[in-house]
Design an enzyme around this catalytic site. Structure first.
Site, PDB file in Angstrom:
ATOM      1  N   LYS A 194       0.840  -1.114  -0.022  1.00  0.00           N
ATOM      2  CA  LYS A 194      -0.150   0.143   0.202  1.00  0.00           C
ATOM      3  C   LYS A 194       0.918   1.320  -0.055  1.00  0.00           C
ATOM      4  CE  LYS A 194      -4.453   0.810   0.451  1.00  0.00           C
ATOM      5  NZ  LYS A 194      -5.597  -0.025   0.021  1.00  0.00           N
TER       6      LYS A 194
HETATM    7  N1  GLU Z   1      -7.102  -0.013  -3.333  1.00  0.00           N
HETATM    8  C1  GLU Z   1      -8.024  -1.205  -3.577  1.00  0.00           C
HETATM    9  C2  GLU Z   1      -7.946  -2.224  -2.479  1.00  0.00           C
HETATM   10  O1  GLU Z   1      -8.019  -1.457  -1.220  1.00  0.00           O
HETATM   11  C3  GLU Z   1      -7.504  -1.833  -4.795  1.00  0.00           C
HETATM   12  C4  GLU Z   1      -6.207  -2.319  -4.913  1.00  0.00           C
HETATM   13  C5  GLU Z   1      -5.491  -2.753  -6.112  1.00  0.00           C
HETATM   14  O2  GLU Z   1      -6.508  -2.927  -7.259  1.00  0.00           O
HETATM   15  O3  GLU Z   1      -4.308  -3.309  -6.350  1.00  0.00           O
HETATM   16  O4  GLU Z   1      -8.348  -3.154  -2.655  1.00  0.00           O
END
Ligand code: GLU
Length: 413
Positions: free
Chosen positions: A106
């Site tokens: 993240k």
């Molecule tokens: N931000 C989204 C999540 O928390 C998608 C992450 C992604 O597609 O890599 O799952």
């Protein structure tokens, strides 16, 4: 008082409870809990007036036992290292739960993007991506949108990366369709949430077509969730966004609500329903309460107000651990975030696969594959939940941790 739920201590506690459930070895546990790598960067921004403002950015790579790190990048003024760490770990469990070949990561910048012009936002996005370039890569770490980031920002990221490393569409997912984005990606998190809500209704013996639904947050996830649940026959009786909530006991006309929201970027003033405070909205009698915005919105101070049968966590970490325990005692089911909102990263994976193969699937193919993934993850979780007489969250974590632990053991160190 900070009610921030997405802190590493809270996510570690949940991890440990699930690790106890599956009897995970202590040494493996310590290794799986620790983030693999953390990068903190300073991101200077030349403002439109010529001045320079500095922002803090992060990319945390939690675990890559099952494949490249994967996860979004959020722009929010409350982003800090601890939150990004917790969210990166959640991504490891989420990708494992839906069984896609990724680990978890993240990123984020501590910034309120509403205070920036479009040009400032572009400069900040590009500069940030250049700063994290040393640790990302097509087979290393693949970012995506998250809170306050979108397809346009992914396009800037991709372009910036391409200038340094050559054209590489698969370096980010959630891109515009014109640049290699996947059909169905924009709607995927909401579609997945609706599928999981439908499966939960069957599992908990609730009739979806007679159910009342309250959705907190009407951004990408909340609005698409409303669309698909409305199509499945549910009645959406309350919605809210940063500007306030609306209550319509007879059910909203969802298509026109969505149309108003996409033009005005708010539901306020849509001409439907009556104003309701956020506290009252959370306490409305309903079948499904779906928090679809930020973390920590259901906490020890308001958990006793809840009057729903099931909480469906479309946001990441909307229920604090203390509130979670209370809900379990009160027999209010909580469908956890790593299951509910996994549709987004699942279609991100489909996007990446299409990019690697340099082809584009039809939207129906994407949606069918998504449906399969979500339903089979739900089944696995519900079977374990019944076997172990535990919460759905613990069952979801247990399925995911077991999968990561197996990959970890097979690879060796
Ligand atoms: N931000 C989204 C999540 O928390 C998608 C992450 C992604 O597609 O890599 O799952």
């Amino acid at each position: 008082m900070s009610l921030k739920v997405n802190n590493k201590k809270a996510s570690d506690d949940q991890f440990n409870q699930a690790a106890d459930l599956i009897g995970l070895d202590e040494e493996v546990r310590l290794s799986l809990i620790a983030p693999d790598r953390e990068l903190m960067v300073e991101v200077p921004l030349r403002k439109d007036d010529g001045s320079i403002q500095s922002f803090r950015g992060y990319r945390v790579q939690h675990n890559n036992s099952r494949g490249p790190f994967k996860g979004g990048i959020r722009f929010h003024e409350e982003v800090d290292l601890d939150e990004v760490r917790a969210l990166a770990a959640l991504m490891t469990w989420k990708t494992a739960l839906v069984d896609i070949p990724y680990g978890g990561g993240k990123g984020g910048i501590t910034v309120n993007p509403n205070n920036l012009s479009v040009l400032e936002l572009e400069r900040l996005s590009r500069r940030f991506f250049r700063s994290i370039d040393p640790i990302i890569g097509l087979n290393r770490d693949i970012p995506a949108p998250d809170v306050n980031t979108n397809a346009q920002i992914m396009a800037w990221f991709m372009d910036e990366y391409g200038m340094m490393n050559g054209h590489t569409p698969g370096i980010v997912t959630g891109k515009p369709i014109e640049l290699g984005g996947s059909l169905g990606r924009e709607a995927a998190t909401g579609r997945g949430t609706a599928i999981i809500t439908r499966e939960s209704a069957n599992f908990f013996n609730l009739d979806l077509s007679r159910s009342n639904v309250v959705i907190q947050g009407f951004g990408n996830v909340g609005s698409y969730t409303a669309k698909f649940l409305d199509e499945m026959g549910s009645k959406i009786i309350a919605v809210s966004d940063v500007n306030g909530g609306l209550y319509e006991p007879d059910g909203f006309d969802v298509p026109s609500l969505i149309e108003f929201n996409s033009k005005n970027r708010t539901v306020k003033g849509c001409g439907q329903g009556s104003a309701i405070s956020n506290e009252k909205l959370i306490g409305l009698e309903c079948d499904f309460l779906i928090p679809a915005a930020l973390g920590g919105v259901i906490h020890k101070m308001n958990v006793d107000e809840l009057n729903c049968k099931v909480v469906v966590e479309a946001a990441n970490g909307p229920v604090t651990p203390t509130a979670d325990k209370k809900l379990f005692e009160k027999n209010i089911h909580v469908v956890p975030d790593i299951l509910t909102n996994a549709g987004g990263v699942t279609v991100s994976y489909f996007e990446w696969v299409q990019n690697l193969q340099q082809l584009q699937w039809d939207e129906s193919e994407v949606n069918e594959k998504l449906e399969k993934k979500m339903v089979s993850a739900f089944e696995e979780v519900s079977i374990l939940m019944e076997q172990r007489k535990t919460s759905m969250r613990m069952a979801a974590f247990a399925v995911a941790i077991d999968r990561v632990a197996q990959a970890y053991a097979l690879r060796g160190i």
